[in-house]
Structures are given as C-alpha cells and as structure tokens.
Design a protein around this motif. Structure first.
Motif, short mmCIF file in Angstrom:
data_model
loop_
_atom_site.label_atom_id
_atom_site.label_comp_id
_atom_site.label_asym_id
_atom_site.label_seq_id
_atom_site.Cartn_x
_atom_site.Cartn_y
_atom_site.Cartn_z
N ASN A 131 -2.17 3.47 5.83
CA ASN A 131 -2.87 2.36 6.46
C ASN A 131 -4.24 2.77 6.95
O ASN A 131 -5.21 2.04 6.79
CB ASN A 131 -2.04 1.81 7.62
N ARG A 132 -4.32 3.94 7.55
CA ARG A 132 -5.63 4.41 8.02
C ARG A 132 -6.57 4.64 6.84
O ARG A 132 -7.75 4.29 6.90
CB ARG A 132 -5.47 5.67 8.84
N ALA A 133 -6.04 5.20 5.75
CA ALA A 133 -6.87 5.44 4.57
C ALA A 133 -7.40 4.13 4.00
O ALA A 133 -8.55 4.06 3.56
CB ALA A 133 -6.06 6.20 3.52
N ALA A 140 0.83 -1.21 0.00
CA ALA A 140 0.00 0.00 0.00
C ALA A 140 0.86 1.26 0.00
O ALA A 140 0.55 2.24 -0.69
CB ALA A 140 -0.93 -0.01 1.22
N VAL A 141 1.95 1.24 0.76
CA VAL A 141 2.83 2.40 0.82
C VAL A 141 3.53 2.61 -0.52
O VAL A 141 3.74 3.74 -0.97
CB VAL A 141 3.85 2.24 1.98
N VAL A 142 3.90 1.52 -1.18
CA VAL A 142 4.52 1.63 -2.51
C VAL A 142 3.52 2.21 -3.52
O VAL A 142 3.85 3.11 -4.30
CB VAL A 142 5.02 0.26 -2.99
N LEU A 143 2.28 1.73 -3.49
CA LEU A 143 1.27 2.18 -4.45
C LEU A 143 0.74 3.57 -4.14
O LEU A 143 0.38 4.32 -5.05
CB LEU A 143 0.10 1.19 -4.47
N GLY A 144 0.66 3.90 -2.86
CA GLY A 144 0.01 5.14 -2.45
C GLY A 144 -1.46 4.89 -2.17
O GLY A 144 -2.04 3.89 -2.61
N ALA A 145 -2.09 5.81 -1.45
CA ALA A 145 -3.47 5.61 -0.99
C ALA A 145 -4.45 5.46 -2.14
O ALA A 145 -5.32 4.58 -2.12
CB ALA A 145 -3.88 6.75 -0.08
N PRO A 192 1.40 -3.62 13.91
CA PRO A 192 0.96 -2.63 14.89
C PRO A 192 1.65 -1.28 14.71
O PRO A 192 1.02 -0.23 14.83
CB PRO A 192 1.32 -3.26 16.24
N GLU A 193 2.96 -1.29 14.40
CA GLU A 193 3.68 -0.02 14.26
C GLU A 193 3.22 0.78 13.05
O GLU A 193 3.42 2.01 13.00
CB GLU A 193 5.19 -0.27 14.18
N ASP A 194 2.59 0.11 12.07
CA ASP A 194 2.08 0.83 10.89
C ASP A 194 0.85 1.65 11.24
O ASP A 194 0.43 2.51 10.45
CB ASP A 194 1.71 -0.16 9.78
N LEU A 195 0.23 1.37 12.39
CA LEU A 195 -0.96 2.09 12.82
C LEU A 195 -0.62 3.16 13.85
O LEU A 195 -1.48 3.62 14.60
CB LEU A 195 -1.98 1.10 13.41
N CYS A 196 0.64 3.55 13.89
CA CYS A 196 1.13 4.52 14.87
C CYS A 196 1.78 5.69 14.12
O CYS A 196 2.66 5.47 13.28
CB CYS A 196 2.14 3.84 15.80
#
Length: 301
Positions: A268-270, A191-196, A223-227
């Motif tokens: 991640n939140r998006a 997801a981070v590579v592709l973008g939201a 878990p750390e991706d949600l911080c």
C-alpha cells in the motif's frame, strides 16, 4: 494548456470496518498520510462512528469523513433491501454522522459496493452529492457478488446516474464517481494479489486513461492496510471449492489476498508513493473533487 488544467485528481478512499484495535489503525493511518501529505476520504459505517466518536471526529480536517452505511454487518445489501428499509438505514446513518461531525457527510459508499437505483434516489433525498460504489470496468469474477455483471460496461467517468439503474447515465443530480478499475479494481486487495511491481504498471495504465479522459484516479484501501502491525490474515488450505462462485463472490479472491500485515503495508505504501511520483496528480478528498471539478454548488458549506 496551463498546469492547473492538466492536473489529474487522485482520490484515496479508506473503508472503515469494526476491527479490533481500530484506534491504533486510525492513529497509524493518519500518521502515515500526514507524512506523505495525502488527504483521504474515510467511509465510516454510522455504528462504527458511534463506537469511536471522538477518535473519528478527531481525524484532521484535511481528510473527509463520509458514510459507509449504517452497520456494514453483511446483511446491509442495498441492491436487495426493500426501499423503505433503505430509506430508514440511510436516514439513521446520516443523522448519526451529521450529529457527531456537526456537518453532513456528503458522500456515500455502500457496504460491499452493493448499490441500486433506489439507493441513489434515497441518497439524493437525504442530501448526498456523491456516491462512490460503482467499479466501472471491473469483471464479475473479481466482485463481491457473483451476479454483479453490469459494472464492466458502466460509464468510466463521473456521471449523473439513472434513478432506475445505477450503471447508466440518467437525470439524478447526485454524482456517481467510479472506483478506478480495468478488469481488476484499483484496491489494496488487488494490489496485494498483483504485487507492488504489477500494481505500479496497472496504476500507470489507469493514469494514462485519466490524462486522456479527464477523470480521477480512485483508490480503495483500509486504515489497517496502512499499519505495519495490522490484523492477521490467515490463509486457509487451498481446495477446488475456492474456484466456485458463492453469494459473496469467488472465494479465491480472499485466498489470494491473504498476506501478512507487513506485506499489506509495504505494498500500500509503495502504491501511494508511486502515485506521488506521477506528474500532475493532485490528491483530493471526494468533497474537494466535487467542489473543484464537478459541481461547486452541490457541496454546501
């Protein structure tokens, strides 16, 4: 067709590693998921559980704590380990988690998604009802191992695997629940590579398949991706060697996914907010999914 039969299960899975400040990451992940009303399945290595027993055992009951191997130390590669070593690792991990939680963890994900038919036999022997390690439809170039070529043609719906081949249907009673993928895996790194924006389109494609084939959407994060203030991910200088395959896959994957913590959190939140907006999507733990949609009797109270 009534509304309940149209529901599409969504499984949010969080792989736990032994990161510095893990307590803080757990707290923030639990808080964020509570705000969004999303239950998750935490895949925890047994030795990480032993290090943070009260914190992990204290995660709300709406979530599930499942097994992510014994150490997750880079040497725990279940597609290469001898059968007796696999049996010992799985036995020890299961005992640690069962004793600490007061119940069997039930579901398993192998470190690095490295799995074999022998592993699945050992898991069934030790009382597991589900494995979530196969990335059906994922291309080798995106994998954690340069020789992982059989994911792409593995069954795309949950299946009983073959004891000799985790990527084929067979007669094991344990369920293999694939992580959602089509060329790319449905994971936080991808997801981070592709973008939201592109990830939302990707999720919409996977969602349409789930509607047609009556299969769950399975998302993998940490878990750390949600911080918002997660670990620092420093990007190395680009060189052509990043394009060459190594035993751990293609290094370019890690180069492209090196973004700052706020970007990991934002995307991640998006993604999770987008999933919430999809009609008929129902967030479940792996245990709840197996109980409600696959084999109620497989999950012991």
């Amino acid at each position: 067709m009534n509304e309940s039969s149209r529901r599409i299960p969504a499984l949010v899975t969080l792989d736990v590693h032994d990161e510095p400040e893990m307590d803080r990451y757990f707290d923030r992940a639990v808080q964020m998921l509570a705000e969004m009303g999303i239950p998750a399945t935490y895949f925890v290595p047994a030795q990480v559980f032993r290090k943070y027993p009260k914190r992990i055992a204290g995660i709300p009951m709406s979530h599930q704590i499942a097994c992510h191997g014994l150490f997750h130390d880079g040497q725990e590669v279940y597609d290469l380990m001898a059968s007796e070593m696999q049996r010992e690792y799985i036995r020890r991990a299961t005992e640690i988690l069962s004793d600490g939680l007061g119940r069997h963890p039930g579901a398993f994900r192998s470190p690095g998604f490295r799995i074999s038919g022998t592993t699945l036999c050992m898991l069934q022997e030790c009382g597991y009802y589900a494995d979530v390690s196969v990335n059906s439809g994922r291309l080798e170039v995106t994998s954690t191992r340069k020789k992982e070529t059989r994911w792409f043609l593995a069954p795309r719906v949950p299946y009983h695997p073959d004891p000799r081949d985790p990527f084929r249907r067979g007669n094991l009673s344990l369920w293999e629940i694939p992580v959602s993928a089509f060329v790319l895996p449905f994971t936080s790194n991808a997801a981070v590579v592709l973008g939201a924006c592109l990830t939302k389109l990707f999720a919409a494609l996977l969602y349409q398949e789930c509607r047609v084939r009556h299969k769950p959407m399975v998302y993998m994060s940490h878990p750390e991706d949600l911080c918002e203030n997660g670990p620092e991910r420093k990007r190395s200088r680009f060189n052509l060697k990043l394009l060459l395959p190594r035993d751990g896959g293609f290094p370019i994957r890690h180069y492209l996914s090196c973004k700052n913590a706020k970007e990991f959190y934002r995307i991640n939140r998006a993604v999770l907010e987008h999933l919430q907006q999809l009609a008929y999507l129902e967030f479940l733990t792996v245990e709840a999914y197996v109980r409600q949609h696959l084999s109620p009797s497989a999950v012991k109270s």
